[in-house]
Design a protein around this motif. Structure first.
Motif, short mmCIF file in Angstrom:
data_model
loop_
_atom_site.label_atom_id
_atom_site.label_comp_id
_atom_site.label_asym_id
_atom_site.label_seq_id
_atom_site.Cartn_x
_atom_site.Cartn_y
_atom_site.Cartn_z
N VAL A 272 0.84 -1.20 0.00
CA VAL A 272 0.00 0.00 0.00
C VAL A 272 0.87 1.25 0.00
N PHE A 273 0.54 2.16 -0.90
CA PHE A 273 1.35 3.36 -1.08
C PHE A 273 0.49 4.56 -1.48
N ASP A 274 -0.32 4.38 -2.51
CA ASP A 274 -1.06 5.48 -3.10
C ASP A 274 -1.96 6.19 -2.10
N ILE A 275 -2.68 5.40 -1.30
CA ILE A 275 -3.65 5.98 -0.36
C ILE A 275 -2.95 6.85 0.67
N VAL A 276 -1.86 6.33 1.23
CA VAL A 276 -1.13 7.09 2.26
C VAL A 276 -0.50 8.34 1.65
N LEU A 277 0.06 8.20 0.46
CA LEU A 277 0.69 9.35 -0.19
C LEU A 277 -0.32 10.46 -0.46
N ALA A 278 -1.50 10.07 -0.97
CA ALA A 278 -2.50 11.07 -1.35
C ALA A 278 -3.22 11.67 -0.14
N MET A 279 -3.36 10.90 0.94
CA MET A 279 -4.14 11.38 2.08
C MET A 279 -3.29 12.14 3.10
N THR A 280 -2.15 11.56 3.50
CA THR A 280 -1.36 12.16 4.59
C THR A 280 0.11 12.36 4.22
N ASN A 281 0.56 11.71 3.15
CA ASN A 281 1.98 11.73 2.78
C ASN A 281 2.87 11.23 3.92
N GLY A 282 2.32 10.32 4.72
CA GLY A 282 3.09 9.74 5.81
C GLY A 282 3.17 10.59 7.05
N GLN A 283 2.48 11.73 7.08
CA GLN A 283 2.52 12.60 8.25
C GLN A 283 1.62 12.06 9.36
N TRP A 284 1.78 12.62 10.56
CA TRP A 284 0.95 12.29 11.72
C TRP A 284 0.99 10.79 12.04
N ASN A 285 2.20 10.24 11.98
CA ASN A 285 2.45 8.85 12.35
C ASN A 285 1.66 7.85 11.49
N SER A 286 1.51 8.16 10.21
CA SER A 286 0.78 7.26 9.31
C SER A 286 1.70 6.63 8.25
N GLN A 287 2.99 6.75 8.44
CA GLN A 287 3.94 6.26 7.45
C GLN A 287 3.87 4.74 7.28
N VAL A 288 4.01 4.27 6.05
CA VAL A 288 4.08 2.84 5.75
C VAL A 288 5.34 2.58 4.93
N LEU A 289 5.68 1.30 4.77
CA LEU A 289 6.96 0.94 4.17
C LEU A 289 7.13 1.47 2.75
#
Length: 336
Positions: A272-289
Motif C-alpha cells: 500500500v502506497f497510493d492511499i497514504v501518499l494522497a491522504m497524509t503523505n506519511g505525516q501524523w504517524n501514518s507512514q508505511v513501508l
C-alpha cells in the motif's frame, strides 16, 4: 481533450504494434520453416520445429517485460542496498544497520502490521457477508455491482473521494466533509480525522477495505455457488439454523478460497502506497513501508542505498505469501 486523444492514440499504437508483431513473427517463422517442401521428412521436421518455436513468439514479449521490470530490479536493488546514497561507493551492511535503528522504519513496520491485521480480515469478512446476502435477494446483482464498483477506481481516485468524507473545517465554519457534517449535526465537534495520530491509520484503512470488499465478494460468491446443494439440504433436514448452516457447513467448504482471498489482499496491503501518499503523505504517524521507500529513494536528493534496502524488506515480506498463495490455488484446482 489533448490528454484523452494522447491516451487513445497510445492504446491504438499499442494494439496495432502487437498485431503487427504477431503477424510478422509468424510470417517470418513460416518462411524459415516452410510446411511445404519437396522432401516430406524435411516438411515434417519444419512443422515440428515451427510448432516448438511458435509459443515462444507469444511468450517472448511478456518474458522480456518481466525480466526487464521485475527480475532486473530485484538484482539491482540488492546491489544498491550495499552502496551509498549515490549508488557508487560500497558501504557493506551500513544500510541494514541503519534500517534496524531508524525510528521511521519502526513506525512504518508497526503501521503495516496494523494494516495487515485489519484490512484483510475486514475485507474478507465483509465480502463474505455481502456474497451470502446478495445471493438471497432479488436485486442481488445490482447490489453486487454497487459493492464492486470501487474496484474500478484507482487508489488515488479513491483517496480523493474519501478526502471529501474526512474534510475538516474550523469549528463554526460550514463542514463540507461528510463525516464532520454528521458529527456537527449530532451536536459534536469537528475533527481533523486524518491528522489524529494512531487513529488516522484506521481511517486510511477504511478506504482500502471499501475497495477490496468488492473483490472478496465476487470471488467468494462464486465459491458459495459451487457448494453442493445436498449438504445444505441435509443440514436443513437436521434442523440447523441459517447461521449454523453458514458458519458450520458453507464456510468450511470454501475455506481454501477464503485463504486465497485473504492472502491476495494481504499482498496488496504490504504494498500500500497510493492511499497514504494522497491522504497524509506519511505525516501524523501514518507512514508505511512503501511510502518510506519512496521518500528515501526520490525525495531530499534521494538515497538509493536506503531506498533499495526498504524495497527489499517489502519484497521479503511479499514473496512468501505470494508463493503460498500460488501453491494453495494450484492445490485447490487439482482437487477440483
Amino acid at each position: 481533450m489533448e490528454q484523452l486523444w494522447t491516451a487513445l492514440g497510445t492504446i491504438a499504437i499499442g494494439i496495432a504494434g502487437a498485431a503487427l508483431y504477431f503477424w510478422g513473427s509468424n510470417w517470418l517463422l513460416d518462411r524459415i520453416f516452410p510446411a511445404r517442401a519437396a522432401d516430406m521428412r524435411r516438411a515434417s521436421r519444419n512443422v515440428a520445429r515451427a510448432n516448438l518455436i511458435r509459443p515462444w513468439l507469444f511468450l517472448g514479449p511478456a518474458l522480456t517485460a518481466l525480466g526487464l521490470y521485475l527480475v532486473y530490479p530485484v538484482f539491482a536493488s540488492i546491489w544498491l542496498s550495499f552502496h551509498d546514497r549515490t549508488g557508487e561507493s560500497y558501504v557493506g551492511l551500513a544500510n541494514y544497520r541503519w534500517l534496524l535503528s531508524d525510528p521511521g522504519f519502526r513506525e512504518s513496520m508497526f503501521n503495516n502490521f496494523m494494516w495487515l491485521l485489519v484490512v484483510p480480515a475486514a475485507s474478507t469478512f465483509l465480502g463474505l457477508v455481502a456474497a451470502a446476502l446478495t445471493d438471497r435477494i432479488a436485486w442481488g446483482n445490482i447490489a453486487k455491482s454497487l459493492i464492486f464498483m470501487p474496484m474500478a477506481i484507482s487508489f488515488v481516485g479513491a483517496a480523493v473521494i474519501w478526502k471529501f468524507v474526512y474534510d475538516y473545517r474550523a469549528e463554526g465554519s460550514e463542514q463540507i466533509g461528510l463525516l464532520n457534517a454528521i458529527v456537527v449535526a449530532l451536536g459534536g465537534e469537528p475533527q481533523a480525522w486524518i491528522a489524529l495520530p494512531f487513529w488516522n491509520n484506521f481511517f486510511l484503512m477504511a478506504i482500502l477495505v471499501w475497495i477490496q470488499t468488492g473483490f472478496a465478494m465476487v470471488i467468494l460468491s462464486a465459491a458459495l455457488r459451487g457448494i453442493p446443494e445436498e449438504t445444505i439440504e441435509a443440514a436443513v433436514i437436521d434442523g440447523a439454523s441459517g447461521i449454523q448452516i453458514f458458519f458450520r457447513i458453507m464456510v468450511p467448504q470454501i475455506w481454501g478460497t477464503i485463504a486465497v482471498v485473504w492472502t491476495t489482499i494481504t499482498i496488496t496491503v504490504l504494498k500500500v502506497f497510493d492511499i497514504v501518499l494522497a491522504m497524509t503523505n506519511g505525516q501524523w504517524n501514518s507512514q508505511v513501508l512503501a511510502n518510506l521507500m519512496f521518500d528515501w529513494m526520490f525525495r531530499g536528493g534521494g538515497d538509493f542505498g536506503r531506498g533499495a534496502t526498504i524495497a527489499l524488506v517489502i519484497m521479503v515480506l511479499v514473496v512468501p505469501i505470494m508463493v503460498w498463495n500460488i501453491r494453495n490455488a494450484r492445490a485447490e484446482m487439482r482437487d477440483r
